[in-house]
Design an enzyme around this catalytic site. Sequence first.
Site, PDB file in Angstrom:
ATOM      1  N   LYS A  52       9.362  -0.642  -4.169  1.00 19.11           N
ATOM      2  CA  LYS A  52       8.431  -1.689  -4.421  1.00 19.11           C
ATOM      3  C   LYS A  52       7.580  -1.484  -5.763  1.00 19.11           C
ATOM      4  CE  LYS A  52       7.324  -4.558  -2.271  1.00 19.11           C
ATOM      5  NZ  LYS A  52       7.836  -6.050  -2.196  1.00 19.11           N
ATOM      6  N   ASP A  65       0.706  -1.321  -0.042  1.00 22.47           N
ATOM      7  CA  ASP A  65      -0.157   0.009   0.070  1.00 22.47           C
ATOM      8  C   ASP A  65       0.946   1.237  -0.035  1.00 22.47           C
ATOM      9  OD1 ASP A  65       0.945  -0.737   2.608  1.00 22.47           O
ATOM     10  OD2 ASP A  65      -0.730   0.590   3.423  1.00 22.47           O
ATOM     11  N   TYR A 111      11.401   2.790   0.372  1.00 20.16           N
ATOM     12  CA  TYR A 111      10.614   1.402   0.293  1.00 20.16           C
ATOM     13  C   TYR A 111       9.546   1.347  -0.769  1.00 20.16           C
ATOM     14  CZ  TYR A 111       7.520  -2.265   1.783  1.00 20.16           C
ATOM     15  OH  TYR A 111       6.351  -3.337   2.090  1.00 20.16           O
TER      16      TYR A 111
HETATM   17  N1  LIG Z   1       4.891  -6.793   6.617  1.00 16.57           N
HETATM   18  C1  LIG Z   1       3.907  -5.892   6.318  1.00 16.57           C
HETATM   19  O1  LIG Z   1       3.220  -5.286   6.827  1.00 16.57           O
HETATM   20  C2  LIG Z   1       3.730  -5.701   4.662  1.00 16.57           C
HETATM   21  C3  LIG Z   1       2.856  -4.492   4.322  1.00 16.57           C
HETATM   22  C4  LIG Z   1       2.570  -4.448   2.931  1.00 16.57           C
HETATM   23  C5  LIG Z   1       3.412  -5.230   2.014  1.00 16.57           C
HETATM   24  N2  LIG Z   1       4.135  -6.136   2.392  1.00 16.57           N
HETATM   25  C6  LIG Z   1       5.056  -6.760   1.386  1.00 16.57           C
HETATM   26  O2  LIG Z   1       4.622  -8.435   1.754  1.00 16.57           O
HETATM   27  C7  LIG Z   1       5.871  -9.167   1.420  1.00 16.57           C
HETATM   28  C8  LIG Z   1       6.170 -10.090   2.382  1.00 16.57           C
HETATM   29  O3  LIG Z   1       6.397  -9.224   3.632  1.00 16.57           O
HETATM   30  P1  LIG Z   1       6.711  -9.706   5.043  1.00 16.57           P
HETATM   31  O4  LIG Z   1       6.524  -8.918   5.909  1.00 16.57           O
HETATM   32  O5  LIG Z   1       6.746 -11.034   5.046  1.00 16.57           O
HETATM   33  O6  LIG Z   1       8.303  -9.600   4.843  1.00 16.57           O
HETATM   34  P2  LIG Z   1       9.610 -10.139   6.059  1.00 16.57           P
HETATM   35  O7  LIG Z   1       8.642 -10.736   7.390  1.00 16.57           O
HETATM   36  O8  LIG Z   1      10.509  -8.908   6.128  1.00 16.57           O
HETATM   37  O9  LIG Z   1      10.317 -11.367   5.150  1.00 16.57           O
HETATM   38  C9  LIG Z   1      11.127 -10.983   4.063  1.00 16.57           C
HETATM   39  C10 LIG Z   1      11.749 -12.341   3.581  1.00 16.57           C
HETATM   40  O10 LIG Z   1      12.693 -11.825   2.599  1.00 16.57           O
HETATM   41  C11 LIG Z   1      14.008 -12.571   3.121  1.00 16.57           C
HETATM   42  N3  LIG Z   1      15.277 -11.968   2.432  1.00 16.57           N
HETATM   43  C12 LIG Z   1      15.507 -10.420   2.557  1.00 16.57           C
HETATM   44  N4  LIG Z   1      16.684 -10.265   2.054  1.00 16.57           N
HETATM   45  C13 LIG Z   1      17.110 -11.507   1.284  1.00 16.57           C
HETATM   46  C14 LIG Z   1      18.370 -11.705   0.526  1.00 16.57           C
HETATM   47  N5  LIG Z   1      18.995 -10.951   0.449  1.00 16.57           N
HETATM   48  N6  LIG Z   1      18.282 -13.273   0.388  1.00 16.57           N
HETATM   49  C15 LIG Z   1      17.323 -14.042   0.482  1.00 16.57           C
HETATM   50  N7  LIG Z   1      16.102 -13.715   1.280  1.00 16.57           N
HETATM   51  C16 LIG Z   1      16.144 -12.436   1.867  1.00 16.57           C
HETATM   52  C17 LIG Z   1      14.100 -12.665   4.650  1.00 16.57           C
HETATM   53  O11 LIG Z   1      14.947 -13.583   5.118  1.00 16.57           O
HETATM   54  P3  LIG Z   1      15.751 -13.499   6.412  1.00 16.57           P
HETATM   55  O12 LIG Z   1      14.776 -13.709   7.245  1.00 16.57           O
HETATM   56  O13 LIG Z   1      16.822 -14.316   6.229  1.00 16.57           O
HETATM   57  O14 LIG Z   1      16.257 -11.859   6.140  1.00 16.57           O
HETATM   58  C18 LIG Z   1      12.517 -12.931   4.828  1.00 16.57           C
HETATM   59  O15 LIG Z   1      12.333 -14.179   4.589  1.00 16.57           O
HETATM   60  C19 LIG Z   1       6.744  -8.023   0.808  1.00 16.57           C
HETATM   61  O16 LIG Z   1       7.091  -8.025  -0.516  1.00 16.57           O
HETATM   62  C20 LIG Z   1       6.458  -6.796   1.577  1.00 16.57           C
HETATM   63  O17 LIG Z   1       6.968  -5.535   0.729  1.00 16.57           O
HETATM   64  C21 LIG Z   1       4.330  -6.423   3.564  1.00 16.57           C
END
Ligand SMILES: NC(=O)c1ccc[n+]([C@@H]2O[C@H](COP(=O)([O-])OP(=O)(O)OC[C@H]3O[C@@H](n4cnc5c(N)ncnc54)[C@H](OP(=O)(O)O)[C@@H]3O)[C@@H](O)[C@H]2O)c1
Length: 284
Positions: free
Chosen positions: A132, A105, A128
């Site tokens: 994105k 969002d 960010y």
């Molecule tokens: N969280 C929210 O509120 C939110 C809101 C809107 C949209 N989103 C979107 O939803 C999606 C998932 O978000 P999330 O909150 O689940 O993210 P998250 O918990 O931060 O997870 C990100 C994942 O990416 C991996 N990662 C990061 N850098 C890496 C690298 N260089 N090589 C391999 N793996 C890597 C991390 O692994 P490690 O654990 O090893 O770092 C983790 O497994 C994303 O696209 C985000 O933009 C999230």
Amino acid sequence: MDKKALILGGKSGLLGQALDHVLKQDKWETICPDRNDFDFLNKDLLREYILDLGVETVFNTIAYTQVDQAEDEKESALLLNKKFPGTLGDICRSQDISLVHYSTDFVFNGKKLTPYTTEDETCPESVYGKTKLQGEKILMANKWDKLIIVRTSWLFGPFKTNFVDKIINFAKEKNNLKIIHDQVGSPTYTIDLAKYSLNLVKKETSGMFHLANKGQASWCELASEAIKCAGLYCNTTPIPSEDYPQKAKRPPYSVLDCSKYSVVTGESPRPWIQSLREYIYNYQ
Ligand SMILES: NC(=O)c1ccc[n+]([C@@H]2O[C@H](COP(=O)([O-])OP(=O)(O)OC[C@H]3O[C@@H](n4cnc5c(N)ncnc54)[C@H](OP(=O)(O)O)[C@@H]3O)[C@@H](O)[C@H]2O)c1
């Protein structure tokens, strides 16, 4: 449909682990590598890995998600949020693999007063959000009929600490919490989001979707509901964003209109309060 999926971010990510959980419940075989298995950012290794697996479906939850830190680490954010989806998209398109990619969002500036549709103009105001959006654009520029991009927001759920967990832990120790009340969005339960994503895959649809639980809340409203659901007693004081300075600018309003999802699947996301109760009941 071959019920075997590669979930990038499925071993440690907040959403990735929920996808793994939901897909397994639906009898899918899931493969969830992490950064220790190989360097995802190496295009050749990534291609070789995906081709060897022979999967028909890939979910990409990998992203640079530290919103404030991204302001100082633009290159790292670009690598994960723009370049990586571009590379992954090229591989999936050339192999006719379904790709579900997640966005945010935060691609909107929050100046609208009604829920954002997939047709609304984007205008991110943080590194960010900008990176994105670039990831979305690089995928959409070469889109194929098995590409789904899901914009979602304000995630909470099991397997990894999130806003709701932090609030509940604070509420156990404090009598009063001051929480931002002038940012309004769509709180979303990762388990629901994973189920809704799977529904889209099963419909063999493509394109851009908004997926979030129904309704809206400020951070303060989400926090006070979570505290109430957890059976705790802690006052919440609404404060303006300026009283809690953060490096990255957030949209003041980013509620997502999910009607396109309903048109395609015939289902509507459930209200976030219902999902929050279930989360707290099952996992806290
Ligand atoms: N969280 C929210 O509120 C939110 C809101 C809107 C949209 N989103 C979107 O939803 C999606 C998932 O978000 P999330 O909150 O689940 O993210 P998250 O918990 O931060 O997870 C990100 C994942 O990416 C991996 N990662 C990061 N850098 C890496 C690298 N260089 N090589 C391999 N793996 C890597 C991390 O692994 P490690 O654990 O090893 O770092 C983790 O497994 C994303 O696209 C985000 O933009 C999230």
